[in-house]
Design an enzyme around this catalytic site. Structure first.
Site, PDB file in Angstrom:
ATOM      1  CE  LYS A 197      32.003  -0.760 -32.019  1.00  0.00           C
ATOM      2  NZ  LYS A 197      30.868  -1.637 -32.351  1.00  0.00           N
ATOM      3  NE  ARG A 218      30.426  -0.692 -37.913  1.00  0.00           N
ATOM      4  CZ  ARG A 218      29.603  -1.374 -38.710  1.00  0.00           C
ATOM      5  NH1 ARG A 218      28.559  -0.770 -39.258  1.00  0.00           N
ATOM      6  NH2 ARG A 218      29.818  -2.646 -38.965  1.00  0.00           N
ATOM      7  CE  LYS A 249      34.555  -3.418 -30.479  1.00  0.00           C
ATOM      8  NZ  LYS A 249      33.280  -3.988 -30.796  1.00  0.00           N
ATOM      9  CB  SER A 275      38.888  -8.549 -35.098  1.00  0.00           C
ATOM     10  OG  SER A 275      38.608  -7.266 -35.623  1.00  0.00           O
TER      11      SER A 275
HETATM   12  C1  PBG Z   1      29.308  -4.056 -33.854  1.00  0.00           C
HETATM   13  C2  PBG Z   1      30.611  -4.579 -33.342  1.00  0.00           C
HETATM   14  C3  PBG Z   1      31.861  -4.525 -33.972  1.00  0.00           C
HETATM   15  C4  PBG Z   1      32.767  -5.173 -33.129  1.00  0.00           C
HETATM   16  C5  PBG Z   1      32.050  -5.611 -32.028  1.00  0.00           C
HETATM   17  N1  PBG Z   1      30.719  -5.204 -32.169  1.00  0.00           N
HETATM   18  C6  PBG Z   1      32.251  -4.077 -35.306  1.00  0.00           C
HETATM   19  C7  PBG Z   1      32.167  -2.688 -35.732  1.00  0.00           C
HETATM   20  O1  PBG Z   1      31.793  -1.791 -34.992  1.00  0.00           O
HETATM   21  O2  PBG Z   1      32.481  -2.496 -36.894  1.00  0.00           O
HETATM   22  C8  PBG Z   1      34.215  -5.352 -33.412  1.00  0.00           C
HETATM   23  C9  PBG Z   1      34.910  -6.381 -32.623  1.00  0.00           C
HETATM   24  C10 PBG Z   1      36.251  -6.715 -33.146  1.00  0.00           C
HETATM   25  O3  PBG Z   1      36.764  -6.076 -34.082  1.00  0.00           O
HETATM   26  O4  PBG Z   1      36.830  -7.664 -32.610  1.00  0.00           O
HETATM   27  N2  PBG Z   1      28.272  -4.998 -33.659  1.00  0.00           N
END
Ligand code: PBG
Length: 327
Positions: A197, A218, A249, A275
């Site tokens: 991720k 993050r 991801k 997203s």
């Molecule tokens: C963290 C999480 C995130 C997403 C899924 N789980 C956000 C992040 O890491 O900032 C993002 C999913 C998306 O952008 O569609 N709980």
């Protein structure tokens, strides 16, 4: 004249022949719908930066889950948005907390018709918006966070989740969560590890979707987008720690990573069309700059082609509808 020329265009002449030789295709059973449930809502609330995606009330969440099951989707991935947040994200552990209630409600609706999945991460529940708890210096404390993840995972399992998605990128999270589940007698609950991720600017709209309180970024726990081989290490660790499935991801800017991992992974590899990927397609097509449906299908097919078997996408339900209509 010599040899007859190979003419690839012969196999592209018409839709029937193209369909015959297509190497990849989408299927509803491998699509997973991410869904948000927000405490205190009586009506679903559309997310401005993600037109067509909603923060659900408990009722609209149940309806969305039923619809997903009816359309033959593979799963639903639940995220909760609490009314109250604190330093340690305690609402995430509370069996009466919004996410655990959402899991229970969805499971009661769909039974085993749809794989019920939930996000194991603290960012929606902490007042500072980080995925873990902070130490005295304000740094995310890996091992203190792991302990909470273990408890959170057990609470989600008891609420009725079939599969948990730890997304916080703490070192050792899969092993600790697996042990906590096993100790609670929940060997049956599986883990979809967010293995690779990346710290991505494309999560922007999700932060609105969950009303994130995050200041800063993050980057001390999510991966650096410059890196490739590190993703292999992350995936290998998660598999060794007991991940049943692994995930990359975001998807679109990381298709090389999907391919790398798919080459060696003995467990199913998924990817998350996040997203920002959704919002970009929506914004461009709303302006008439791209063809929406063709772009959605192409974006998902590219993820398949890269080697992901399952895809988390906000388009899951709509695409399943298209597939059923035979396009
Ligand atoms: C963290 C999480 C995130 C997403 C899924 N789980 C956000 C992040 O890491 O900032 C993002 C999913 C998306 O952008 O569609 N709980």
């Amino acid at each position: 004249m010599g040899f007859p020329q190979h003419r690839p265009r012969r196999l592209r002449q018409n839709p029937a022949i193209r369909r015959l030789v297509a190497e990849n295709e989408l299927s509803a059973r491998q699509l997973i719908l991410p869904a948000f449930v927000r405490e205190g809502l009586s009506q679903p609330n559309e997310i401005t930066s993600m037109p067509g995606v909603f923060q659900h009330s408990m009722d609209s969440l149940k309806a969305a889950a039923n619809d997903a099951a009816e359309r033959g989707l593979g799963g639903i991935m639940l995220f909760g948005i609490p009314e109250e947040r604190d330093e340690t994200g305690s609402a995430g552990l509370d069996p009466q907390g919004i996410l655990n209630q959402g899991i229970a409600a969805v499971r009661a609706e769909v039974g085993d018709e749809l794989v019920v999945m939930s996000d194991v991460c603290l960012d929606e529940f902490t007042s500072h918006g980080h995925c873990g708890v902070l130490d005295a210096n304000g740094v995310v404390d890996n091992d203190a966070t792991l302990e909470i993840y273990g408890q959170m995972a057990v609470a989600q399992a008891q609420a009725g989740a079939h599969m948990l998605g730890p997304s916080g990128m703490m070192d050792g999270q899969i092993g600790v969560i697996r042990q906590a589940l096993d100790a609670a007698g929940r060997q049956d609950v599986s883990l979809l590890a967010y293995s690779a991720k990346y710290a991505s600017a494309f999560y922007g709209p999700f932060r609105e979707a969950v009303d994130s309180q995050l200041q800063g970024d993050r980057r001390t726990y999510q991966m650096d987008s410059a890196n490739r081989s590190e993703a292999v290490i992350e995936a290998e660790l998660d598999i060794a720690e007991g991940a049943d499935m692994i995930m990359v991801k975001p998807a679109m800017s990381y298709l090389d990573i999907v391919r790398d991992i798919a080459e060696f992974s003995p467990v199913p590899v998924s990817a998350y069309q996040i997203s920002g990927e959704y919002s970009m397609i929506e914004a461009a097509s709303a302006n008439g700059w791209i063809d929406r449906k063709a772009s959605v299908l192409e974006s998902l097919l590219s993820i398949k082609r890269a080697g992901a078997q399952q895809i988390l996408t906000y388009y899951a339900a709509e695409v399943a509808g298209w597939l059923k209509e035979g396009k």
